[in-house]
Design a protein around this motif. Structure first.
Motif, mmCIF file in Angstrom:
data_model
loop_
_atom_site.group_PDB
_atom_site.id
_atom_site.type_symbol
_atom_site.label_atom_id
_atom_site.label_comp_id
_atom_site.label_asym_id
_atom_site.label_seq_id
_atom_site.Cartn_x
_atom_site.Cartn_y
_atom_site.Cartn_z
ATOM 1 N N ASP A 124 -2.826 44.774 -33.512
ATOM 2 C CA ASP A 124 -3.347 44.879 -34.879
ATOM 3 C C ASP A 124 -3.671 46.333 -35.224
ATOM 4 O OD1 ASP A 124 -3.113 42.178 -35.296
ATOM 5 O OD2 ASP A 124 -5.207 41.722 -34.835
ATOM 6 N N MET A 125 -4.280 47.043 -34.264
ATOM 7 C CA MET A 125 -4.584 48.456 -34.482
ATOM 8 C C MET A 125 -3.310 49.281 -34.626
ATOM 9 S SD MET A 125 -7.676 48.959 -31.718
ATOM 10 C CE MET A 125 -8.768 47.576 -31.359
ATOM 11 N N GLU A 126 -2.307 48.934 -33.832
ATOM 12 C CA GLU A 126 -1.033 49.661 -33.905
ATOM 13 C C GLU A 126 -0.352 49.440 -35.247
ATOM 14 O OE1 GLU A 126 3.007 50.322 -31.217
ATOM 15 O OE2 GLU A 126 1.770 48.543 -30.902
ATOM 16 N N ARG A 127 -0.402 48.196 -35.756
ATOM 17 C CA ARG A 127 0.182 47.922 -37.072
ATOM 18 C C ARG A 127 -0.536 48.720 -38.164
ATOM 19 N NH1 ARG A 127 1.223 42.632 -35.009
ATOM 20 N NH2 ARG A 127 -0.917 41.974 -35.424
ATOM 21 N N MET A 128 -1.853 48.779 -38.063
ATOM 22 C CA MET A 128 -2.622 49.540 -39.045
ATOM 23 C C MET A 128 -2.287 51.025 -38.962
ATOM 24 S SD MET A 128 -6.757 49.659 -39.507
ATOM 25 C CE MET A 128 -7.497 50.495 -40.917
ATOM 26 N N PHE A 129 -2.178 51.536 -37.729
ATOM 27 C CA PHE A 129 -1.852 52.949 -37.534
ATOM 28 C C PHE A 129 -0.487 53.267 -38.153
ATOM 29 C CE2 PHE A 129 0.005 56.440 -35.113
ATOM 30 C CZ PHE A 129 -1.016 57.369 -35.119
ATOM 31 N N ARG A 130 0.499 52.430 -37.889
ATOM 32 C CA ARG A 130 1.849 52.674 -38.421
ATOM 33 C C ARG A 130 1.890 52.544 -39.932
ATOM 34 N NH1 ARG A 130 5.784 49.480 -34.090
ATOM 35 N NH2 ARG A 130 5.488 50.945 -32.351
ATOM 36 N N LEU A 131 1.049 51.648 -40.463
ATOM 37 C CA LEU A 131 1.012 51.458 -41.915
ATOM 38 C C LEU A 131 0.625 52.749 -42.628
ATOM 39 C CD1 LEU A 131 1.038 49.589 -44.410
ATOM 40 C CD2 LEU A 131 -1.358 49.064 -43.922
ATOM 41 N N TYR A 132 -0.344 53.472 -42.059
ATOM 42 C CA TYR A 132 -0.820 54.692 -42.725
ATOM 43 C C TYR A 132 -0.173 55.964 -42.188
ATOM 44 C CZ TYR A 132 -4.261 51.714 -44.926
ATOM 45 O OH TYR A 132 -4.859 50.730 -45.680
ATOM 46 N N ASP A 133 0.632 55.860 -41.163
ATOM 47 C CA ASP A 133 1.401 57.008 -40.682
ATOM 48 C C ASP A 133 2.660 57.127 -41.539
ATOM 49 O OD1 ASP A 133 2.643 59.039 -39.284
ATOM 50 O OD2 ASP A 133 3.327 57.732 -37.648
ATOM 51 N N SER A 134 2.460 57.515 -42.785
ATOM 52 C CA SER A 134 3.568 57.549 -43.745
ATOM 53 C C SER A 134 4.623 58.583 -43.371
ATOM 54 C CB SER A 134 3.034 57.845 -45.155
ATOM 55 O OG SER A 134 2.296 59.063 -45.173
ATOM 56 N N GLY A 135 4.242 59.622 -42.625
ATOM 57 C CA GLY A 135 5.212 60.632 -42.207
ATOM 58 C C GLY A 135 6.053 60.199 -41.027
ATOM 59 N N ARG A 136 5.710 59.064 -40.398
ATOM 60 C CA ARG A 136 6.429 58.516 -39.245
ATOM 61 C C ARG A 136 6.579 59.539 -38.130
ATOM 62 N NH1 ARG A 136 5.159 54.923 -41.950
ATOM 63 N NH2 ARG A 136 6.359 53.150 -42.708
ATOM 64 N N ASP A 137 5.530 60.339 -37.921
ATOM 65 C CA ASP A 137 5.581 61.351 -36.871
ATOM 66 C C ASP A 137 4.661 61.012 -35.699
ATOM 67 O OD1 ASP A 137 3.184 61.686 -38.146
ATOM 68 O OD2 ASP A 137 3.361 63.860 -38.414
ATOM 69 N N GLY A 138 4.069 59.820 -35.731
ATOM 70 C CA GLY A 138 3.192 59.414 -34.645
ATOM 71 C C GLY A 138 1.773 59.943 -34.768
ATOM 72 N N TYR A 139 1.416 60.464 -35.960
ATOM 73 C CA TYR A 139 0.066 61.002 -36.180
ATOM 74 C C TYR A 139 -0.411 60.608 -37.577
ATOM 75 C CZ TYR A 139 0.980 64.018 -32.159
ATOM 76 O OH TYR A 139 1.268 64.483 -30.901
ATOM 77 N N ILE A 140 -1.720 60.522 -37.724
ATOM 78 C CA ILE A 140 -2.333 60.365 -39.049
ATOM 79 C C ILE A 140 -3.022 61.681 -39.368
ATOM 80 C CG2 ILE A 140 -4.166 59.214 -40.340
ATOM 81 C CD1 ILE A 140 -3.517 56.653 -38.936
ATOM 82 N N ASP A 141 -2.492 62.397 -40.347
ATOM 83 C CA ASP A 141 -3.066 63.696 -40.695
ATOM 84 C C ASP A 141 -4.166 63.524 -41.741
ATOM 85 O OD1 ASP A 141 -1.791 63.339 -43.159
ATOM 86 O OD2 ASP A 141 -0.075 64.575 -42.612
ATOM 87 N N LEU A 142 -4.667 64.643 -42.242
ATOM 88 C CA LEU A 142 -5.808 64.624 -43.160
ATOM 89 C C LEU A 142 -5.502 63.834 -44.431
ATOM 90 C CD1 LEU A 142 -8.713 65.848 -43.355
ATOM 91 C CD2 LEU A 142 -7.709 67.628 -44.776
ATOM 92 N N MET A 143 -4.338 64.058 -45.022
ATOM 93 C CA MET A 143 -3.987 63.382 -46.264
ATOM 94 C C MET A 143 -3.747 61.890 -46.040
ATOM 95 S SD MET A 143 -4.396 65.632 -48.457
ATOM 96 C CE MET A 143 -3.875 64.626 -49.847
ATOM 97 N N GLU A 144 -3.156 61.543 -44.911
ATOM 98 C CA GLU A 144 -2.932 60.132 -44.605
ATOM 99 C C GLU A 144 -4.255 59.413 -44.348
ATOM 100 O OE1 GLU A 144 1.547 60.646 -42.633
ATOM 101 O OE2 GLU A 144 -0.250 60.800 -41.388
ATOM 102 N N LEU A 145 -5.190 60.100 -43.693
ATOM 103 C CA LEU A 145 -6.514 59.528 -43.489
ATOM 104 C C LEU A 145 -7.235 59.362 -44.823
ATOM 105 C CD1 LEU A 145 -8.708 58.566 -41.528
ATOM 106 C CD2 LEU A 145 -9.476 60.937 -41.340
ATOM 107 N N LYS A 146 -7.056 60.317 -45.718
ATOM 108 C CA LYS A 146 -7.648 60.237 -47.059
ATOM 109 C C LYS A 146 -7.153 58.979 -47.782
ATOM 110 C CE LYS A 146 -8.002 62.919 -51.380
ATOM 111 N NZ LYS A 146 -7.383 61.937 -52.292
ATOM 112 N N LEU A 147 -5.831 58.749 -47.715
ATOM 113 C CA LEU A 147 -5.251 57.567 -48.357
ATOM 114 C C LEU A 147 -5.769 56.288 -47.703
ATOM 115 C CD1 LEU A 147 -3.223 56.273 -50.305
ATOM 116 C CD2 LEU A 147 -1.471 56.561 -48.554
#
Length: 237
Positions: free
Chosen positions: A92-115
């Motif tokens: 479930d956590m992995e699905r959530m992480f991938r949902l907001y990793d819009s850049g598909r680079d394996g990271y959630i950056d500042l703007m993605e965390l903001k969204l």
């Protein structure tokens, strides 16, 4: 006789001068080594900090100066490292992480965390977002890896987040149940052992359930293919 004695004195004087020059060369070498040591010492910020903290400070300084070398990626297994969570929770956590990793680079950056925080109904200020990342940012790269993302829920389940922490807000609003206290909350050794065995049994049961589900889907596909072939042969006669 006098000339021989004079020659010996001159030879002795020459040897002394040569040994003095060599000593000067050694002194210069020592000074150069000391200077290099001072430069290296300055780059490490502090010598009194512990080895782990000192390494992190050096790594941070290298990153700030653009001199950091990329680290070799270590094999990360969330199921063995975060044993307090079930496979379903981690998925479930992995699905959530991938949902907001819009850049598909394996990271959630500042703007993605903001969204993400806006979607969860808890928007944060720019400084608040940076503090959220900083709280679990182990490699100081200014973004969240999946492991660092799991640390949010790990800290939330262990009660290590402040009430006003943006990370705690994220964990509460994620709809992922991380209320399991785990073996750490056991009162004694035997209770801890029982919890560990129970956790292992549950883990194995989840794996078996997934395997059974895959077998069932495969059987259904076989039946559909057989029915299709039978129907095709009927029409071809």
């Amino acid at each position: 006789m006098a000339s021989e004695e004079l020659a010996q004195k001159l030879q002795r004087r020459l040897q002394l001068e040569e040994s003095g020059a060599a000593a000067e060369g050694e002194a210069e070498a020592v000074k150069g080594a000391a200077a290099a040591g001072e430069v290296e010492e300055r780059s490490c910020l502090t010598a009194s900090a512990g080895a782990e903290l000192s390494a992190k400070l050096c790594r941070r300084q290298d990153i700030n100066e653009g001199a950091a070398q990329p680290r070799r990626a270590a094999v990360f297994n969330p199921y063995t490292e975060f044993k307090e969570f079930s496979r379903r929770q981690i998925k479930d956590m992995e699905r959530m992480f991938r949902l907001y990793d819009s850049g598909r680079d394996g990271y959630i950056d500042l703007m993605e965390l903001k969204l993400m925080m806006e979607k969860l109904g808890a928007p944060q200020t720019h400084l608040g977002l940076k503090n959220m990342i900083k709280e679990v940012d182990e490699d100081f790269d200014g973004k969240l890896s999946f492991r660092e993302f799991l640390l949010i829920f790990h800290k939330a389940a262990a009660g290590e987040l402040e009430e006003d922490s943006g990370l705690l807000t994220l964990a509460k609003l994620s709809e992922i149940d991380v209320s399991i206290e785990g073996v750490k909350g056991a009162k004694n050794f035997f209770e801890a052992k029982a919890q560990a065995l129970s956790s292992a049994s549950k883990f194995e049961a989840e794996i078996k359930a997934e395997q059974d589900e895959r077998k069932r889907e495969e059987e259904e596909r076989k039946h559909r293919r057989a029915a299709f072939r039978e129907l095709k042969s009927t029409f071809s006669q």
